[in-house]
Design an enzyme around this catalytic site. Structure first.
Site, PDB file in Angstrom:
ATOM      1  N   ARG A 102     -10.018  64.195 -27.127  1.00  0.00           N
ATOM      2  CA  ARG A 102     -10.185  62.792 -27.537  1.00  0.00           C
ATOM      3  C   ARG A 102      -9.648  62.688 -28.952  1.00  0.00           C
ATOM      4  O   ARG A 102     -10.208  63.270 -29.887  1.00  0.00           O
ATOM      5  CB  ARG A 102     -11.657  62.394 -27.486  1.00  0.00           C
ATOM      6  CG  ARG A 102     -11.945  61.043 -28.140  1.00  0.00           C
ATOM      7  CD  ARG A 102     -13.380  60.597 -27.946  1.00  0.00           C
ATOM      8  NE  ARG A 102     -13.558  60.093 -26.607  1.00  0.00           N
ATOM      9  CZ  ARG A 102     -14.357  59.073 -26.288  1.00  0.00           C
ATOM     10  NH1 ARG A 102     -15.047  58.448 -27.219  1.00  0.00           N
ATOM     11  NH2 ARG A 102     -14.474  58.687 -25.042  1.00  0.00           N
ATOM     12  N   HIS A 129      -7.077  55.343 -21.776  1.00  0.00           N
ATOM     13  CA  HIS A 129      -8.359  55.988 -21.477  1.00  0.00           C
ATOM     14  C   HIS A 129      -8.412  56.265 -19.972  1.00  0.00           C
ATOM     15  O   HIS A 129      -9.205  55.680 -19.237  1.00  0.00           O
ATOM     16  CB  HIS A 129      -9.513  55.091 -21.906  1.00  0.00           C
ATOM     17  CG  HIS A 129     -10.831  55.777 -22.037  1.00  0.00           C
ATOM     18  ND1 HIS A 129     -11.017  57.105 -21.732  1.00  0.00           N
ATOM     19  CD2 HIS A 129     -12.056  55.305 -22.427  1.00  0.00           C
ATOM     20  CE1 HIS A 129     -12.283  57.431 -21.937  1.00  0.00           C
ATOM     21  NE2 HIS A 129     -12.927  56.366 -22.353  1.00  0.00           N
ATOM     22  N   GLN A 132     -11.737  57.186 -17.927  1.00  0.00           N
ATOM     23  CA  GLN A 132     -12.623  56.048 -17.690  1.00  0.00           C
ATOM     24  C   GLN A 132     -12.173  55.260 -16.470  1.00  0.00           C
ATOM     25  O   GLN A 132     -12.987  54.814 -15.661  1.00  0.00           O
ATOM     26  CB  GLN A 132     -12.646  55.137 -18.914  1.00  0.00           C
ATOM     27  CG  GLN A 132     -13.550  53.918 -18.752  1.00  0.00           C
ATOM     28  CD  GLN A 132     -15.011  54.303 -18.626  1.00  0.00           C
ATOM     29  OE1 GLN A 132     -15.559  54.966 -19.496  1.00  0.00           O
ATOM     30  NE2 GLN A 132     -15.648  53.893 -17.531  1.00  0.00           N
ATOM     31  N   ASP A 225     -14.698  45.225 -22.628  1.00  0.00           N
ATOM     32  CA  ASP A 225     -14.840  46.354 -23.546  1.00  0.00           C
ATOM     33  C   ASP A 225     -15.169  45.775 -24.917  1.00  0.00           C
ATOM     34  O   ASP A 225     -14.976  44.578 -25.163  1.00  0.00           O
ATOM     35  CB  ASP A 225     -13.517  47.143 -23.591  1.00  0.00           C
ATOM     36  CG  ASP A 225     -13.574  48.376 -24.495  1.00  0.00           C
ATOM     37  OD1 ASP A 225     -14.680  48.929 -24.663  1.00  0.00           O
ATOM     38  OD2 ASP A 225     -12.526  48.771 -25.018  1.00  0.00           O
ATOM     39  N   CYS A 268     -17.167  49.921 -20.122  1.00  0.00           N
ATOM     40  CA  CYS A 268     -17.091  51.367 -20.334  1.00  0.00           C
ATOM     41  C   CYS A 268     -18.132  51.880 -21.324  1.00  0.00           C
ATOM     42  O   CYS A 268     -18.338  53.091 -21.416  1.00  0.00           O
ATOM     43  CB  CYS A 268     -15.680  51.766 -20.784  1.00  0.00           C
ATOM     44  SG  CYS A 268     -15.192  51.093 -22.384  1.00  0.00           S
TER      45      CYS A 268
END
Length: 312
Positions: A102, A129, A132, A225, A268
């Protein structure tokens, strides 16, 4: 030897994505059915950014696959500062069976992948991402039966990593993807072109609109998000204040009334109730965010298993 990585969502083909999701469902039903890391083999899990779900799900998942999760504090290691990414890759790659990272720039992840002979997994960058999205697609399958032909609306910052991954991954899954975002926060043109090409191949479609009602109209899935992604904390006032350009795109009960009656809601996490989503929505009957959070575990186990097999 061919080594497979997942640096962006479209590093998988549509068929491979479906294979990973099928395996994720199987591993959710029998969590110890696959042991590709028996030994135990180590997986380096490196974090340059804050984490909760990613660290929890990857550490648990690697252990359940028979391996040893070796968590590395990227800020302590100072990768790319104290020593080059290439040199770090040459050291780490000889000691582990996979690398999960990450980090910030996508270029950092690519450089790591260029200098190792083991799979590298994007655990979030500024651009994408993908892990996810595998969890999100698994969740959609569970609640809607399939992804092909379904409509998903993502509301919020169209220029961030989640918007980019929704475009690519959901297009691969044969979905109709709508991005509801201010005209000032459009997706990357390169990502948009890739998503449109994939959608044409898979029978889906792509729409970017600055009309939140048009984005959610009849949608089977509504996703959002945070408006303040990691690294954007200095812009919090502009992004969340009364004059925020994102305010019309908040997922409220009123906006959800325009979606399909049985629409599900994704986020998420972490969520900021009262900003990008109403508390009554994220805590309501249409929300499946806790299934979504759990599914990070199963999707990532399936992904690691797939990449290790494909690289052997």
């Amino acid at each position: 030897m061919t080594v497979r990585h997942l640096l962006a969502d479209d590093d998988l083909t549509a068929a491979e994505q479906a294979e990973v999701l099928d395996l994720a469902a199987a591993l959710k039903a029998d969590r110890h059915a696959e042991q590709p890391l028996a030994g135990p083999q180590a997986v380096a899990i490196i974090f340059d950014k804050p984490t909760l779900r990613t660290q929890l799900s990857f550490a648990t998942g690697v252990a359940e696959l028979g391996g040893y999760p070796m968590t590395v504090d990227g800020n302590l290691a100072q990768i790319g500062t104290r020593e080059s990414i290439a040199d770090v890759a040459r050291v780490v790659g000889r000691q582990v069976s996979a690398i999960v990272w990450r980090t910030h720039g996508q270029d950092r992840l690519q450089e790591m992948a260029d200098h190792v002979d083991v799979p590298v997994v994007n655990a979030l960058t500024d651009d994408y991402h993908p892990c996810q999205l595998l969890a999100d697609l698994l969740t959609i399958r569970e609640h809607k039966g399939s992804t092909a032909g379904r409509t998903i609306a993502y509301l919020g910052d169209g220029a961030n990593n989640m918007a980019h991954s929704y475009l690519l991954a959901c297009a691969l899954a044969g979905m109709h993807v709508r991005i509801g975002t201010p005209a000032t926060h459009q997706p990357s043109p390169d990502v948009l072109v890739r998503a449109e090409r994939i959608a044409a191949e898979q029978g889906g479609s792509v729409l970017v609109t600055d009309d939140p009602v048009a984005a959610v109209d009849g949608a089977d899935v509504v996703a959002t998000d945070t408006w303040v992604s990691m690294g954007m904390e200095g812009e919090k006032g502009d992004r969340t204040g009364q004059a925020s350009p994102f305010a019309p795109f908040a997922v409220t009960r009123g906006l959800m009334a325009h979606a399909a009656a049985e629409a599900i809601v994704l986020h998420c996490l972490p969520a900021y109730r009262g900003l990008e989503i109403e508390a009554e929505v994220i805590d309501g009957e249409q929300s499946v965010v806790w299934d979504e959070a759990e599914n990070r575990l199963h999707a990532q186990k399936a992904l690691l298993t797939f990449l290790l097999r494909a690289s052997s």
